[in-house]
Design an enzyme around this catalytic site. Structure first.
Site, PDB file in Angstrom:
ATOM      1  N   ASP A 294       0.829  -1.201   0.000  1.00 27.54           N
ATOM      2  CA  ASP A 294       0.000   0.000   0.000  1.00 27.54           C
ATOM      3  C   ASP A 294       0.868   1.259   0.000  1.00 27.54           C
ATOM      4  OD1 ASP A 294      -2.558   1.329   0.221  1.00 27.54           O
ATOM      5  OD2 ASP A 294      -1.921   1.878   2.233  1.00 27.54           O
ATOM      6  N   MET A 323     -23.050   5.346 -12.207  1.00 28.73           N
ATOM      7  CA  MET A 323     -21.636   5.678 -12.035  1.00 28.73           C
ATOM      8  C   MET A 323     -21.435   7.192 -11.976  1.00 28.73           C
ATOM      9  SD  MET A 323     -20.038   2.980 -11.569  1.00 28.73           S
ATOM     10  CE  MET A 323     -18.315   3.441 -11.636  1.00 28.73           C
ATOM     11  N   VAL A 399     -20.936   8.038 -19.829  1.00 28.52           N
ATOM     12  CA  VAL A 399     -22.159   7.658 -20.550  1.00 28.52           C
ATOM     13  C   VAL A 399     -22.116   6.167 -20.858  1.00 28.52           C
ATOM     14  CG1 VAL A 399     -22.376   9.992 -21.513  1.00 28.52           C
ATOM     15  CG2 VAL A 399     -21.291   8.210 -22.890  1.00 28.52           C
ATOM     16  N   VAL A 400     -23.076   5.698 -21.633  1.00 34.86           N
ATOM     17  CA  VAL A 400     -23.227   4.263 -21.873  1.00 34.86           C
ATOM     18  C   VAL A 400     -21.947   3.631 -22.463  1.00 34.86           C
ATOM     19  CG1 VAL A 400     -24.345   4.815 -24.080  1.00 34.86           C
ATOM     20  CG2 VAL A 400     -24.721   2.600 -23.079  1.00 34.86           C
ATOM     21  N   LYS A 406     -19.567   6.822 -27.002  1.00 38.56           N
ATOM     22  CA  LYS A 406     -18.564   7.517 -26.179  1.00 38.56           C
ATOM     23  C   LYS A 406     -17.739   8.468 -27.042  1.00 38.56           C
ATOM     24  CE  LYS A 406     -17.811   4.518 -22.165  1.00 38.56           C
ATOM     25  NZ  LYS A 406     -18.332   5.378 -21.099  1.00 38.56           N
ATOM     26  N   SER A 428     -15.095   1.068 -18.683  1.00 39.41           N
ATOM     27  CA  SER A 428     -14.534  -0.041 -17.898  1.00 39.41           C
ATOM     28  C   SER A 428     -13.757  -1.011 -18.770  1.00 39.41           C
ATOM     29  CB  SER A 428     -15.644  -0.765 -17.136  1.00 39.41           C
ATOM     30  OG  SER A 428     -16.713  -1.054 -17.993  1.00 39.41           O
ATOM     31  N   HIS A 449     -11.021   5.193 -14.284  1.00 37.27           N
ATOM     32  CA  HIS A 449     -11.970   4.099 -14.101  1.00 37.27           C
ATOM     33  C   HIS A 449     -12.315   3.905 -12.628  1.00 37.27           C
ATOM     34  CE1 HIS A 449     -12.877  -0.469 -14.359  1.00 37.27           C
ATOM     35  NE2 HIS A 449     -13.966   0.241 -14.372  1.00 37.27           N
ATOM     36  N   ASN A 452     -17.830   0.292  -9.016  1.00 43.01           N
ATOM     37  CA  ASN A 452     -19.180   0.398  -8.461  1.00 43.01           C
ATOM     38  C   ASN A 452     -19.310  -0.426  -7.177  1.00 43.01           C
ATOM     39  OD1 ASN A 452     -21.898   0.974  -8.335  1.00 43.01           O
ATOM     40  ND2 ASN A 452     -22.494  -0.596  -9.822  1.00 43.01           N
ATOM     41  N   GLU A 461      -8.531   3.356 -11.397  1.00 45.24           N
ATOM     42  CA  GLU A 461      -7.452   3.104 -12.358  1.00 45.24           C
ATOM     43  C   GLU A 461      -7.301   4.363 -13.212  1.00 45.24           C
ATOM     44  OE1 GLU A 461      -7.221  -1.138 -14.362  1.00 45.24           O
ATOM     45  OE2 GLU A 461      -9.298  -0.644 -13.957  1.00 45.24           O
ATOM     46  N   ASN A 499     -10.347  -5.207 -15.001  1.00 42.27           N
ATOM     47  CA  ASN A 499     -11.356  -5.977 -15.728  1.00 42.27           C
ATOM     48  C   ASN A 499     -10.736  -7.018 -16.643  1.00 42.27           C
ATOM     49  OD1 ASN A 499     -13.646  -5.108 -14.537  1.00 42.27           O
ATOM     50  ND2 ASN A 499     -13.970  -3.395 -15.933  1.00 42.27           N
ATOM     51  N   TYR A 656      -8.153  -3.656  -3.846  1.00 37.87           N
ATOM     52  CA  TYR A 656      -8.992  -2.452  -3.828  1.00 37.87           C
ATOM     53  C   TYR A 656     -10.091  -2.474  -4.895  1.00 37.87           C
ATOM     54  CZ  TYR A 656      -5.521  -0.202  -0.802  1.00 37.87           C
ATOM     55  OH  TYR A 656      -4.696   0.121   0.239  1.00 37.87           O
TER      56      TYR A 656
END
Ligand code: 3H9
Length: 723
Positions: A294, A323, A399-400, A406, A428, A449, A452, A461, A499, A656
């Site tokens: 850390d 988000m 947005v979506v 985007k 993401s 990033h 949620n 990130e 991800n 995290y």
């Protein structure tokens, strides 16, 4: 009287002052060197004609305890080495307690672990009004080792000692005073005068410091029946709170219990025995390793922050969904004004509702006042227009999750921003380099990033695209830390770090389901292993639509490992109309009981769709290996591909960002605890399971050299400029 590199002993009018001041460090810790100097200072003190001693710090805080950097080597070297490491300061504190004059610890700002243990060995403790004190050792997987379990119950009573030590909490000065751990709390600038006055009164015989010593050397004054009850009920509570993976709190209780009926010297021996027992566990190595990892993350973030040309004074968020609303709320909570922009009022209402919900929960829990909540909400400026974005230093697009949408939104937003502004995307999975192709100033664009739920997940990130400038990275890190988040800078690829690795883990899950393993069994095994939830439950929480969409992106980017000949289980459930938790049904059905508490039951439709059979159960170890191996391999690839800059950051991002079990110290530290060679051997038995299970070159090389991730990391700390 004595001058070391860290300690200075001086005297005036018969009163001595021992000052700790570690050169080149922001805090004082009991390193080997400090312990050795302390022992030499005690040699002088024992021979001197003095009327009192105060122990002070030359830093803006008193003492942060033992030097945690020394733990790993000591804990791995066996019981004798651990005992040898502890003994010099155990003796020092006994000698301090036996000095022929009164002693007082002058605590400014904080005294933690060995710092508070030192203070407990003094006759009196005075702290400033803002000080925090505590014995956080159990959070590091160990117990206090320099007399904390012996002296705290004798000074403050059993209940306080059990509560403080088992929880590892940091108490405010006022609580220290109430519980008699502290004798006085005064303003910072009065600390030393007050300590001197106290020593003078002792020297005049107005205060009986000897009586205090007597209390600290005798057994605890406890009625046997009552204490039996107190220990038994505390054991049940502490065991429940700590959980099966954290042995230290119960070991601390056992040490206190064993020492309670004994003299302090005997109790100290019990403490040492329990300390050795816990220090040898993987949990202690993992948790003390986490502290160091850390620090690596914080240090890198600090270095980036220091380079930022502009400090974020105002944030903007475009897209007021869950988000976007979450990010705006976090900003408001941290005192940073934020513009929340959407294209329609419904979106704005949703974002504001999300923010009010999160803040409202804080009010319910007593963490925030209703007035504080109202004030925070005024920091969110909701708008349907672009114009207010012009005053924001950093803008986050949320947005979506669709590349075309985007790109269009980002280009539109960029046109409204001043030339100096930083623009970022909360995508993401979609490549930042790819999104940047829509922009005129790609060097001022990066990924930010968030996870949620934004308020609860500590990680952000910061993704650097091919054209992102250093200053943009620095400003993004500064912004993320201003929002109270841990920022980890990563290079660009599909899914980035977290991800990309998570979807390899889900691919492992899908392969197990293809083999007919029951998902409830997999979930139960992974939760027992320490994950906060199993993979099926996690997919439901992510949302099966979101997960399916991300799976497609990841399969396109990494077809050899994440591509699939047939639709994945997530895709099959999603196509059957199941959305996961938000739609009420996914792998599980989500309902509420009579009292409104959420309930989760198995969705029999999902069981049937996936043809899960309980006949093909694998044992727990095999399930863990089949789930974890793809995750480990992919994490190695992110290191090999220079997506993440160091082993420590890779591990902290998993903890995290994904909630990987902390007691395992991180994914790669867990592999170290298994042994890299052993892990590769375990993998070789799974070669028939496909490319997800082929050990990566990094693993094979470490195995061949008999090395480990952390031994490697400690020899060559990653300080590369790319991150
Ligand atoms: C113990 O005492 C056991 C005994 O009972 C028996 C032992 C055998 N060790 O966090 P920051 C460094 S267990 C080594 O950025 P902040 C830290 O790495 C110990 N280093 O500042 C950093 O270094 P750098 C019980 C330590 O103001 C610098 O100090 N004690 C230690 O945000 C500044 O730290 C604890 O668990 C340490 N003990 O927070 C306390 N402490 O500048 C652990 C700090 O090179 N420490 N450093 O990056 C903390 O909780 C926080 O660091 C503290 C300051 C609250 C002190």
């Amino acid at each position: 009287m004595f001058q070391g590199d860290i300690l200075t002993l001086t005297s005036r009018d018969g009163f001595a002052q021992l000052e700790f001041d570690t050169p080149g460090s922001p805090v004082n810790v009991f390193s080997r060197k400090a312990i050795e100097e302390f022992s030499r200072a005690l040699d002088v003190l024992e021979q001197a004609e003095l009327s009192g001693l105060m122990i002070v710090s030359g830093k803006d805080s008193f003492l942060a305890g033992a030097d945690i950097n020394e733990f790993s080597a000591v804990f791995s070297s066996g019981a004798d080495a651990i005992a040898e490491h502890l003994t010099p300061n155990i003796k020092n504190f006994e000698r301090l307690q036996a000095l022929p004059f009164a002693t007082v610890a002058v605590i400014n700002k904080l005294a933690l672990g060995g710092g508070l243990e030192l203070a407990l060995a003094c006759d009196y403790r005075i702290a400033d009004t803002a000080a925090r004190i505590g014995l956080p050792e159990t959070r590091l997987g160990i117990i206090p080792g320099w007399g904390g379990t012996v002296r705290l119950p004798r000074v403050a009573g059993l209940d306080t000692a059990l509560e403080w030590i088992a929880s590892g909490k940091e108490a405010k000065a006022s609580e220290g005073l109430k519980t008699h751990v502290l004798d006085a709390v005064v303003e910072l600038d009065q600390l030393r005068d007050c300590a001197l006055a106290l020593l003078q009164r002792c020297a005049l015989g107005e205060m009986d410091y000897e009586l205090r010593r007597l209390q600290k050397t005798q057994p605890l004054k406890l009625n046997q029946v009552e204490s039996g009850l107190a220990f038994e009920s505390a054991k049940a509570l502490i065991g429940h709170q700590a959980g099966r993976h954290y042995p230290a709190p119960l070991a601390a209780l056992a040490a206190i219990r064993e020492g309670a009926t004994k003299s302090a010297a005997e109790a100290a021996r019990a403490e040492l025995a329990y300390f050795i027992e816990v220090a040898k566990t993987d949990t202690a190595k993992a948790l003390s390793g986490l502290f160091i990892a850390d620090q690596v993350v914080s240090k890198k973030a600090r270095a980036w922050k220091a380079q930022a040309s502009v400090k974020t004074a105002k944030l903007a968020v475009v897209g007021a969904g869950i988000m976007g609303g979450g990010i705006a709320c976090q900003s408001a909570l941290k005192g940073l004004p934020v513009v929340l922009k959407d294209i329609n009022q419904q979106g704005i209402d949703l974002g504001l509702k999300e923010a009010a919900k999160v803040l409202g929960r804080r009010v319910d829990k007593g963490k925030m006042s209703a007035a504080g909540m109202a004030e925070a909400l005024t920091r969110i400026q909701a708008t349907l227009n672009y114009q207010p974005l012009g005053s924001a230093d950093v803008t986050v697009e949320a947005v979506v999750e669709n590349s075309g949408v985007k790109k269009a939104v980002l280009a539109e937003v960029e046109a409204q921003l001043p030339e100096t502004a930083v623009l970022s995307s909360n995508t993401s999975t979609i490549s930042i380099t790819e999104l940047a192709t829509a922009l005129k100033r790609p060097e001022q664009f990066c990924g930010l990033h968030f996870f949620n739920p934004v308020h609860a997940m500590p990680l952000v990130e910061v993704i650097r695209g091919a054209k992102t400038s250093d200053d943009t990275v620095a400003r993004a890190v500064e912004c993320a830390t201003a929002l109270g988040k841990k920022a980890i800078v990563v290079n660009d690829c599909a899914g980035f770090l977290v991800n990309r690795v998570l979807f390899a883990y889900f691919a492992g899950f899908a392969a197990l389901l293809d083999d007919g393993v029951d998902f409830t069994h997999i979930d139960a095994v992974m939760v027992r292993w320490g994950w906060p939830m199993g993979p099926a439950h996690l997919l439901d929480v992510v949302g099966l639509d979101t997960a399916e969409h991300a799976e497609v992106t990841m399969a396109e980017a990494f077809p050899e490992r994440m591509g699939r000949a047939q639709p994945s289980p997530t895709a099959r459930l999603y196509k059957a109309g199941l959305l996961g938790q938000k739609g009420g049904k996914g792998f599980y059905c989500y309902t509420k009981d009579k009292r409104g508490r959420p309930q989760k039951t198995v969705n029999e439709d999902a069981m049937q769709l996936l043809h899960a059979t309980s006949a093909s159960q694998l044992d727990d170890d095999m399930i863990v290996l089949r789930m974890m191996a793809p995750l480990v391999n992919e994490l190695c690839r992110t290191l090999q591909d220079d997506i993440v800059g160091s082993v420590s950051e890779a591990d902290m991002a998993m903890i995290y960002g994904l909630g990987f079990p902390a007691h395992r110290g991180g994914v790669l530290r867990w592999v170290d605890s298994v042994g890299v060679r052993q892990f590769c051997e375990n993998l070789s038995a799974l070669s028939q399971c496909g490319p997800l299970y082929q050990a990566e070159p990094m693993l094979l090389e470490l195995a061949e050299n008999g090395a480990s991730f952390y031994a490697q990391a400690e020899n060559s700390p990653a300080t590369d400029a790319a991150h």
